[in-house]
Design an enzyme around this catalytic site. Sequence first.
Site, PDB file in Angstrom:
ATOM      1  N   SER A   1       0.831  -1.607   0.060  1.00 47.60           N
ATOM      2  CA  SER A   1      -0.280  -0.488   0.230  1.00 47.60           C
ATOM      3  C   SER A   1       0.871   1.005   0.463  1.00 47.60           C
ATOM      4  O   SER A   1       2.276   1.099   0.697  1.00 47.60           O
ATOM      5  CB  SER A   1      -0.842  -0.195   0.931  1.00 47.60           C
TER       6      SER A   1
ATOM      7  N   TYR B   1      -0.811  -0.052   9.870  1.00 48.72           N
ATOM      8  CA  TYR B   1      -1.291  -0.682   8.929  1.00 48.72           C
ATOM      9  C   TYR B   1      -0.108  -1.011   8.011  1.00 48.72           C
ATOM     10  O   TYR B   1       0.200  -1.724   7.584  1.00 48.72           O
ATOM     11  CB  TYR B   1      -2.682  -0.119   8.217  1.00 48.72           C
TER      12      TYR B   1
HETATM   13  N1  LIG Z   1      -8.293  -1.160  -2.259  1.00 43.85           N
HETATM   14  C1  LIG Z   1      -7.870  -0.098  -2.597  1.00 43.85           C
HETATM   15  O1  LIG Z   1      -8.081   0.874  -2.410  1.00 43.85           O
HETATM   16  C2  LIG Z   1      -6.275  -1.121  -1.868  1.00 43.85           C
HETATM   17  C3  LIG Z   1      -4.861  -0.009  -1.737  1.00 43.85           C
HETATM   18  C4  LIG Z   1      -3.730  -0.895  -1.272  1.00 43.85           C
HETATM   19  C5  LIG Z   1      -3.894  -1.733  -0.990  1.00 43.85           C
HETATM   20  N2  LIG Z   1      -4.583  -2.983  -1.005  1.00 43.85           N
HETATM   21  C6  LIG Z   1      -4.851  -3.772  -0.633  1.00 43.85           C
HETATM   22  O2  LIG Z   1      -4.822  -4.916  -1.436  1.00 43.85           O
HETATM   23  C7  LIG Z   1      -5.812  -5.817  -1.121  1.00 43.85           C
HETATM   24  C8  LIG Z   1      -7.466  -6.212  -0.962  1.00 43.85           C
HETATM   25  O3  LIG Z   1      -7.855  -5.270  -0.631  1.00 43.85           O
HETATM   26  P1  LIG Z   1      -9.549  -5.221  -0.885  1.00 43.85           P
HETATM   27  O4  LIG Z   1      -9.843  -3.482  -1.328  1.00 43.85           O
HETATM   28  O5  LIG Z   1      -9.838  -6.404  -1.781  1.00 43.85           O
HETATM   29  O6  LIG Z   1      -9.939  -5.436   0.543  1.00 43.85           O
HETATM   30  P2  LIG Z   1     -10.352  -6.192   1.325  1.00 43.85           P
HETATM   31  O7  LIG Z   1     -11.087  -5.958   2.638  1.00 43.85           O
HETATM   32  O8  LIG Z   1     -12.766  -6.220   0.918  1.00 43.85           O
HETATM   33  O9  LIG Z   1     -10.601  -7.704   1.426  1.00 43.85           O
HETATM   34  C9  LIG Z   1      -9.422  -8.142   2.450  1.00 43.85           C
HETATM   35  C10 LIG Z   1      -9.952  -9.918   2.439  1.00 43.85           C
HETATM   36  O10 LIG Z   1      -8.971 -10.293   3.539  1.00 43.85           O
HETATM   37  C11 LIG Z   1      -9.759 -11.317   4.108  1.00 43.85           C
HETATM   38  N3  LIG Z   1      -9.210 -11.390   6.165  1.00 43.85           N
HETATM   39  C12 LIG Z   1      -8.810 -10.362   6.783  1.00 43.85           C
HETATM   40  N4  LIG Z   1      -8.402 -11.250   7.508  1.00 43.85           N
HETATM   41  C13 LIG Z   1      -7.922 -12.741   7.382  1.00 43.85           C
HETATM   42  C14 LIG Z   1      -7.289 -13.386   7.761  1.00 43.85           C
HETATM   43  N5  LIG Z   1      -7.349 -13.580   9.485  1.00 43.85           N
HETATM   44  N6  LIG Z   1      -7.409 -14.288   7.120  1.00 43.85           N
HETATM   45  C15 LIG Z   1      -7.540 -14.870   5.619  1.00 43.85           C
HETATM   46  N7  LIG Z   1      -8.330 -13.937   5.247  1.00 43.85           N
HETATM   47  C16 LIG Z   1      -8.792 -12.278   6.218  1.00 43.85           C
HETATM   48  C17 LIG Z   1     -11.190 -10.580   4.674  1.00 43.85           C
HETATM   49  O11 LIG Z   1     -11.828 -11.488   5.043  1.00 43.85           O
HETATM   50  C18 LIG Z   1     -11.337  -9.939   2.817  1.00 43.85           C
HETATM   51  O12 LIG Z   1     -12.013 -10.270   2.131  1.00 43.85           O
HETATM   52  C19 LIG Z   1      -5.455  -5.599   0.690  1.00 43.85           C
HETATM   53  O13 LIG Z   1      -3.865  -6.323   1.377  1.00 43.85           O
HETATM   54  C20 LIG Z   1      -5.394  -4.117   1.312  1.00 43.85           C
HETATM   55  O14 LIG Z   1      -4.661  -4.364   1.931  1.00 43.85           O
HETATM   56  C21 LIG Z   1      -6.298  -2.311  -1.108  1.00 43.85           C
END
Ligand SMILES: NC(=O)c1ccc[n+]([C@@H]2O[C@H](COP(=O)([O-])OP(=O)(O)OC[C@H]3O[C@@H](n4cnc5c(N)ncnc54)[C@H](O)[C@@H]3O)[C@@H](O)[C@H]2O)c1
Length: 324
Positions: free
Chosen positions: A125, A149
């Site tokens: 991120s 984070y």
């Molecule tokens: N969406 C954004 O703008 C963005 C930006 C930068 C980085 N990211 C990263 O990209 C990834 C995906 O993002 P997203 O928007 O789909 O997030 P999201 O919150 O929709 O998905 C994250 C998933 O991780 C799962 N999770 C949480 N704890 C867990 C555990 N202990 N075991 C197994 N699964 C678990 C959650 O249930 C969820 O389905 C994440 O790592 C996030 O940090 C997202």
Amino acid sequence: MKVMIVGAAGMLGRKLSARIAVEGIGGQAVDSLVLADVVTPDKPPTRTVVETHAIDLAAPGSAERLVRDRPDLIFHLAAVVSGEAEADLEKGYRVNLDGTRALLEAIRLAGDSGGYCPRVVFTSSLAVFGEPLPDLIEDTFITTPLTSYGTQKAIGELLLSDYSRRGFLDGIALRLPTIVIRPGKPNRAASGFFSSILREPLAGQEAVLPVDVGLRHWFASPRAAVGFLLHAATLDTSLLGARRALTLPGLSATVADEIEALRRAAGDKAVRLIRHPAIERIVAGWPRSFRTERAEALGFRAEASFDEIIRIYVEDDLDAPIAA
Ligand SMILES: NC(=O)c1ccc[n+]([C@@H]2O[C@H](COP(=O)([O-])OP(=O)(O)OC[C@H]3O[C@@H](n4cnc5c(N)ncnc54)[C@H](O)[C@@H]3O)[C@@H](O)[C@H]2O)c1
């Protein structure tokens, strides 16, 4: 090819699995797709064999169970996102740090008998960067996170680089831009308002804008994000050298740019649905713009305007027509 997505029930995980189900990976057929998340992931409609696992990555034994069948390609998307990781320190460190370390360790141990070195695509991120920030952030800028984070993601990047250097896995960490327009319900990311001020008015509903309209930030669409993940899955990682983390291309735009694109897509009526209460604190400490020469040279592409980002949301995620 065996592919596993951890965090498959999340916003990006669902879109990624749906696309892999249709296209495979880089023209290669996927023989088995393992979808794991703490919430049971939905199976995409496909003839590929799909296994789903409801599993807490950070719980003892989970990571070992997941890598037992030695997937060739692992997308590690599971995370507790920014707002929640700040509010619940223990949960953030448990999932984002301990869960990531457990996954990497399980991969190392699964390869103990030799011949196993899977590609691991890890979603990092922009939160790995912290103030003081220049207006334009270069590929070589130091990572000094100012949130839990961001700290957890920065440690994840370091672990991935070290495990890659040691030959246990072939890792690539993608510092995703803020992904807009996030479909469905907001998650607990602090950046959620960037999506809700477009998504809610496009559906005829009110949204609250908690920052100044002059706030500038770095964006890409969910479609671009899935493109980044798939591109990273087949990239020649020897081109990365020792630095396995990449800041990805995006669009540098202000909240005012978002609002003007909303006006062009859905008119003044939609813009009037954005409520702008008195601002207590302007979010000035977020990255505004990047020069992403490394990632662009390696073929990663994002959008060039908010009009394009709104169009992609309308095409991919808006089930009803734009509310008039
Ligand atoms: N969406 C954004 O703008 C963005 C930006 C930068 C980085 N990211 C990263 O990209 C990834 C995906 O993002 P997203 O928007 O789909 O997030 P999201 O919150 O929709 O998905 C994250 C998933 O991780 C799962 N999770 C949480 N704890 C867990 C555990 N202990 N075991 C197994 N699964 C678990 C959650 O249930 C969820 O389905 C994440 O790592 C996030 O940090 C997202």
